[in-house]
Design a protein around this motif. Structure first.
Motif, mmCIF file in Angstrom:
data_model
loop_
_atom_site.group_PDB
_atom_site.id
_atom_site.type_symbol
_atom_site.label_atom_id
_atom_site.label_comp_id
_atom_site.label_asym_id
_atom_site.label_seq_id
_atom_site.Cartn_x
_atom_site.Cartn_y
_atom_site.Cartn_z
ATOM 1 N N ILE A 20 -30.167 -3.435 69.428
ATOM 2 C CA ILE A 20 -29.401 -3.513 69.745
ATOM 3 C C ILE A 20 -29.172 -2.472 71.114
ATOM 4 C CG2 ILE A 20 -27.778 -3.783 67.840
ATOM 5 C CD1 ILE A 20 -26.997 -1.203 67.744
ATOM 6 N N LEU A 213 -14.040 0.571 69.303
ATOM 7 C CA LEU A 213 -14.509 -1.598 69.656
ATOM 8 C C LEU A 213 -15.758 -1.473 70.241
ATOM 9 C CD1 LEU A 213 -10.785 -2.947 70.335
ATOM 10 C CD2 LEU A 213 -11.948 -2.109 68.684
ATOM 11 N N ALA A 214 -16.506 -2.122 69.717
ATOM 12 C CA ALA A 214 -17.736 -2.863 69.758
ATOM 13 C C ALA A 214 -18.713 -4.120 69.153
ATOM 14 C CB ALA A 214 -19.174 -1.823 70.462
ATOM 15 N N GLU A 215 -19.239 -4.927 69.735
ATOM 16 C CA GLU A 215 -19.515 -6.275 69.452
ATOM 17 C C GLU A 215 -20.266 -6.303 68.428
ATOM 18 O OE1 GLU A 215 -21.250 -8.837 72.458
ATOM 19 O OE2 GLU A 215 -19.298 -8.749 73.727
ATOM 20 N N THR A 216 -21.595 -4.618 68.722
ATOM 21 C CA THR A 216 -22.113 -3.811 67.743
ATOM 22 C C THR A 216 -21.758 -3.271 66.692
ATOM 23 O OG1 THR A 216 -22.824 -3.171 69.086
ATOM 24 C CG2 THR A 216 -24.087 -4.772 69.492
ATOM 25 N N GLU A 220 -15.190 -4.667 60.418
ATOM 26 C CA GLU A 220 -14.237 -5.844 61.073
ATOM 27 C C GLU A 220 -13.277 -5.934 61.151
ATOM 28 O OE1 GLU A 220 -13.875 -9.471 59.446
ATOM 29 O OE2 GLU A 220 -13.601 -10.924 60.683
ATOM 30 N N ARG A 277 -5.374 -9.502 67.296
ATOM 31 C CA ARG A 277 -7.211 -9.494 68.031
ATOM 32 C C ARG A 277 -7.906 -9.441 66.582
ATOM 33 N NH1 ARG A 277 -4.647 -10.291 71.783
ATOM 34 N NH2 ARG A 277 -4.986 -9.184 73.749
ATOM 35 N N ALA A 279 -12.146 -8.393 65.727
ATOM 36 C CA ALA A 279 -13.096 -7.322 66.564
ATOM 37 C C ALA A 279 -13.446 -6.992 66.049
ATOM 38 C CB ALA A 279 -12.471 -7.167 67.675
ATOM 39 N N ARG A 280 -15.066 -6.137 65.854
ATOM 40 C CA ARG A 280 -15.990 -5.840 65.723
ATOM 41 C C ARG A 280 -15.581 -4.277 66.173
ATOM 42 N NH1 ARG A 280 -18.814 -8.269 61.933
ATOM 43 N NH2 ARG A 280 -19.570 -6.440 61.266
ATOM 44 N N GLU A 330 -23.239 2.220 73.608
ATOM 45 C CA GLU A 330 -22.626 0.680 73.200
ATOM 46 C C GLU A 330 -21.411 0.248 73.848
ATOM 47 O OE1 GLU A 330 -24.008 -1.680 71.188
ATOM 48 O OE2 GLU A 330 -25.344 -0.307 71.412
#
Ligand code: ATP
Ligand code: MG
Length: 446
Positions: A20, A213-216, A220, A277, A279-280, A330
């Protein structure tokens, strides 16, 4: 600091072990070096940021009235046998025997140790409320350490423990922690959303995790997008005021925001569809009220105003200090490198000398360097004999929020260039004006 005298082992190539972006950039910027799986040495640049985050955490905890101390990393197994957690904790606990054959462990957390300190010294409600905390290395033998400092085995954590006479008082301590955490994360340049979490075997509604909040992110999360509009800002708060702290909790936790462990489809469906929402997120902290679990098991009692002896109500509250470096990166980077928020940047500004060895350029850089330092700022002066392109690439990778570029051509007109790392915008101005502007920016932050 002059770059020529610093220790900054920047990597030219992308390290293959990093999956990442934060891990990759921390390795490339020479911030950390893996010592063994999930265990890192903090090289000078990484150590600087770690200390800055630690200091902000300290300041905000003490502002809330919480008292700093330091407990050891190695603990005796006996205390953990008293609470029953020695056997329960499982393989994540690193167990050690000393030369006398006594069972020791590297602390994964400190509820037992702090409860022992409390019961040894406190016996009356008159000594309450009390919140003690420390920032110390922890060890958890994670089955899959990964993502650099985000999921390490050895990691740096702030953990605080409140002791109160009643549940009501302990819930005020809980709310106070929530407020202090909101302030802390905002000072770190982060939005961390309190989300209702799983109370685990103890159960109860009184635990929130703070998620960036971050895609990596590994969690969840499900939330009402309206929570992302909330900011604490610089509003004044009286931490002793039960009502004020409760109002902040209400404001920040009444909208739907949950991790998958507590997610409730039916409740989520009540959020207007346009605001739902999924998201991750990265868990950067957690607060927890657990009542008398440890105080009963370990005999941490006080005499109340009525003369009766009762177990104290407790909670524990953690911030992942070392994980925060990864979380900040991140949340704040681009394809050239890191973009540090001003509150945690390792150096306040970079100075790039486009023509090292040119008498005028060297003198102008030295003067800038000296004026910034005289104002209490911490500049990084790239005084190496390198091409301009290489210097810019290094500065962009390191992510200092401001860069002053000095070259013979600008100096002929009496100007240097001030560039924002975040927007990429540059402005020409006399050197004194650049110093003044940087000083102003940081005056509002420190
Ligand atoms: P996780 O669910 O990510 O394993 P946790 O809930 O077990 O974390 P806590 O006991 O709540 O962790 O610890 C407080 C904080 O310490 C967490 O919110 C997280 O930011 C940080 N933390 C926990 N485990 C690690 C780890 N292995 N590496 C780095 N930071 C960690
Ligand atoms: Mg947690």
């Amino acid at each position: 600091m002059r770059l020529s005298r610093y220790f900054l082992p920047v990597l030219k190539e992308n390290p293959s072990e990093a999956q990442i972006v934060s891990h990759r950039l921390m390795l490339r910027a020479g911030m950390i070096k893996q010592a063994s799986a999930g265990i890192y040495s903090w090289l000078p640049l990484g150590f600087k940021v770690l200390r800055k985050i630690e200091n902000i955490v300290h300041e905000e905890q003490q502002r809330a009235g919480h008292i700093p101390m330091l407990m050891p990393t190695l603990q005796s197994a006996d205390l953990w046998r008293e609470s029953g957690r020695y056997d329960d904790y499982g393989e994540e606990m690193l167990r050690i025997k000393d030369r006398h054959g006594r069972d020791m462990l590297y602390g994964p957390t400190n509820e037992e140790l702090i409860t022992d300190i409390f019961r040894s010294h406190v016996g009356s409600y008159k000594d309450l409320p009390l919140t003690l905390y420390h920032i110390q290395w922890k060890f958890r033998d994670e089955i899959r350490p990964r993502f650099g400092v985000m999921r390490g085995r050895e990691f740096f954590m702030k953990d605080g423990y409140n002791f109160d006479l009643t549940k009501e008082d302990a819930l005020h301590a809980y709310n106070r922690h929530l407020v202090s955490y909101l302030r802390t994360y905002e000072r770190l340049g982060l939005q961390a959303i309190p989300m209702r979490a799983d109370g685990g075997p103890i159960g109860g509604d009184y635990t929130h995790e703070f998620l960036v909040l971050a895609e990596t992110g590994e969690s969840e999360v499900f939330y009402d997008s309206a929570v992302t509009d909330l900011t604490f800002g610089d509003r004044a708060i009286d931490y002793d005021s039960v009502d004020q702290c409760a109002a902040v909790l209400e404001e920040f936790t009444s909208k739907y925001a949950r991790t998958d462990e507590t997610h409730d489809e039916a409740l989520f469906a009540e959020v207007p569809e346009a605001r739902q929402r999924t998201a991750r997120g990265i868990e950067v902290g957690q607060i927890f009220y657990f009542g008398t679990k440890y105080s009963e098991a370990m005999g941490a009692k006080v005499q109340g105003p009525d003369g009766k002896t009762v177990p104290v109500h407790m909670g524990s509250h953690g911030i992942g200090v070392s994980r925060l470096l990864g979380a900040i990166i991140e949340a704040s980077h681009d394809d050239k490198g890191i973009i540090w928020p001003e509150g945690v940047t390792p150096f306040h500004a970079g100075i790039v000398n486009l023509k090292q060895g040119d008498e005028e350029a060297d003198a102008a850089c030295e003067a800038l360097y000296a004026s910034l330092k005289a104002l209490g700022l911490d500049p990084l002066y790239d005084d190496r004999n390198e091409r301009a392109g290489g210097k810019f690439a290094t500065m962009d990778l390191l992510g200092l929020p401001w860069r002053i570029t000095v070259g013979p051509r600008g100096l002929k007109n009496g100007v240097v260039e001030l560039t924002s790392r975040r927007t990429g915008e540059s402005e020409e101005m006399p050197p004194e004006a650049a110093v003044e502007k940087i000083a102003q920016i940081y005056a509002g932050i420190a």
